[in-house]
Design an enzyme around this catalytic site. Structure first.
Site: not given
Ligand code: GDP
Ligand code: IMO
Ligand code: MG
Length: 443
Positions: A24-25, A53, A238, A316-317
């Protein structure tokens, strides 16, 4: 004669899918936002508001730099001409649907007539969220570290065939009856936690009316779009390693986060899918508990967390961080069949002297032939790393792939060769403009 759209024999890959390849993320939202400019529909197919996101985009006539945090609604909505669709596989917390929409509207993005919700989607209630917390307490030291958004309990209601779906809101007496039963069952199981059942039913009576204009028959909706040749973008939520079947069970979420969930969550056949883009962070992060073979706990971890701003959008973790794991990525590629990758956050590695990449897992001197299902085995693996020289940077102002330092390109090309999948986009910063595009043949 049925008014359902006629099944099209020429389902020609008009659906593009963005999926998270790690835990994720990875930056799915940013790529989704970028691609949405060329799309008609942006759809969510699974998960709920456990996703987070973040998108950074210049919006409005004055192009004001704005940060958007999406949880339940599709990130494609930042693009004013893109229509959002929440498919049947998503679990929907209605108050969060409205609050997220209100926040978007305050930022100048109108959602009326361009946001639709499948009537087959299941509902997440506040009691599911309470139960999510109670289950975590029960698990004690082996808790999953969920987002406490009620996702697992809502999918449990769905799987046990007692869940309530969006369409139930429009047969309100039945809704209220089933709702009371659901809550009663939770009281029996978890004790009489504080919960105003009748007050909640009254709130949902009002929600039902506000929600009505957004509700559609999800199957008719998506197939009408496909048969009129609209371009559909699916925003994965996720990620594969959090998938209920293929992730590090039980440290997973409760939905199908991979390519299978796209078909089941939207009610579309596989041949309608064309490009499948695996979003892959240039290192690895994980929020919540569970195994993480390449996890670091040193200065490099602090560098990744601080420079990469690795704090969860939803809770926020702090995110746990470690090296890129090619064993896990190969496994992810096998399951999801990515046709190309978006490598993200490469800029975060700027300034590191050396980089490591996991290439093999060993137990007692023997290489594992797979990503193990058994977590006790995963806990025992010794990770074999390949070391790369780092680069100075900063690379965030680079606009062409060839301008990247040579050692940086070597890192990118190693990943590409190891996985046998082209890296079409490379993220070098959070903003929309900070993305290098490498056109690939036969995409
Ligand atoms: P998602 O859940 O997969 O959409 O990802 P998140 O948004 O939770 O986390 C990705 C974070 O990285 C966000 O704060 C984006 O703004 C940031 N981000 C995405 N691509 C890049 C990159 O290429 N470089 C940097 N430094 N940050 C990025
Ligand atoms: P995005 O779309 C990162 C993780 C939680 C936990 C496990 C189960 O932003 O990439 P839940 O609340 O779904 O039952 O939690 O899954 N988790 C994520 N970790 N990015 C996510 O989504 C997540 N969605 C769930 O932290 O470990
Ligand atoms: Mg995310």
């Amino acid at each position: 004669m049925s008014t359902l759209p006629k099944p099209s024999l020429s389902q020609n890959g008009q659906v593009t899918v963005v999926l998270g390849s790690q835990w994720g993320d990875e930056g799915k939202g940013k790529l989704t936002d970028m691609l949405a400019g060329e799309m008609d529909i942006c759809a969510r197919c699974a998960g709920g508001n456990n996703a987070g996101h973040t998108i950074v985009a210049n919006v409005g006539p004055e192009q004001v730099k704005t940060k958007f945090d999406f949880h339940l609604l599709p990130s494609g909505l930042v693009n004013p001409r893109c229509v959002g669709f929440i498919g049947s596989g998503v679990v929907v917390h209605v108050p969060s649907f409205f609050s997220e929409m209100d926040t978007l509207e305050k930022k100048g993005l109108k959602c009326d007539n361009r946001l639709f919700l499948s009537d087959r989607a299941h509902l997440v209630f506040d009691f599911h969220q309470v139960v999510d917390g109670l289950k975590e307490v029960e698990l004690g030291g082996s808790s999953i570290g969920t987002t406490k958004k009620g996702i697992g309990p809502a999918y449990s209601s769905k799987a046990s065939r007692s869940g309530l779906r969006v369409h139930h809101l429009y047969d309100f007496d039945t809704f209220a009856q089933k709702f009371r039963k659901l809550v009663e069952a939770r009281f029996k199981r978890y004790g009489n936690f504080e919960y105003d059942t009748e007050g909640e039913i009254a709130r949902y009576r009002a929600f039902a009316e506000r929600l009505r204009p957004f509700v559609v028959d999800g199957v008719t909706f998506i197939h009408s779009m496909l048969s009129s040749n609209r371009r559909v973008l699916v925003e994965g939520a996720n990620a594969l390693m959090l998938d209920l079947d293929y992730g590090t069970y039980p440290f997973v979420t409760s939905s199908s986060t991979g390519i299978g969930g796209v078909c089941t969550g939207l009610g579309i056949p596989p041949q309608s899918i064309g490009k499948v883009i695996g979003v892959t962070k240039a290192y690895t992060s994980r929020v919540g508990a569970g195994p993480f073979p390449t996890e670091l706990n040193d200065d490099i971890m602090t560098h990744l967390q601080e420079v990469g701003a690795e704090y969860g959008t939803t809770t926020g973790r702090r995110r746990r961080c470690g090296w890129l794991d090619m064993v896990m990525l190969r496994y992810s590629c096998l399951i999801n069949g990515y046709t190309c990758l978006n490598l993200t956050k490469l800029d975060v590695l700027d300034g590191l002297k050396e980089l490591k990449v996991a290439t093999n897992y060993m137990i007692n001197g023997k290489e594992l032939a797979s990503f193990p299902a058994d977590l006790s085995m995963l806990a025992k693996v010794e990770v074999v790393y390949k070391t790369f020289p780092g680069w100075e940077g900063p690379i965030s102002e680079v606009t062409e792939y060839q301008q990247l330092p040579q050692t940086c390109r070597e890192y990118v090309e190693f990943i590409e060769d190891f996985l046998g999948i082209p890296i079409e986009w490379i993220g070098v910063g959070p903003g929309r403009q900070s993305m290098l595009h490498r056109p690939i043949a036969n995409k």
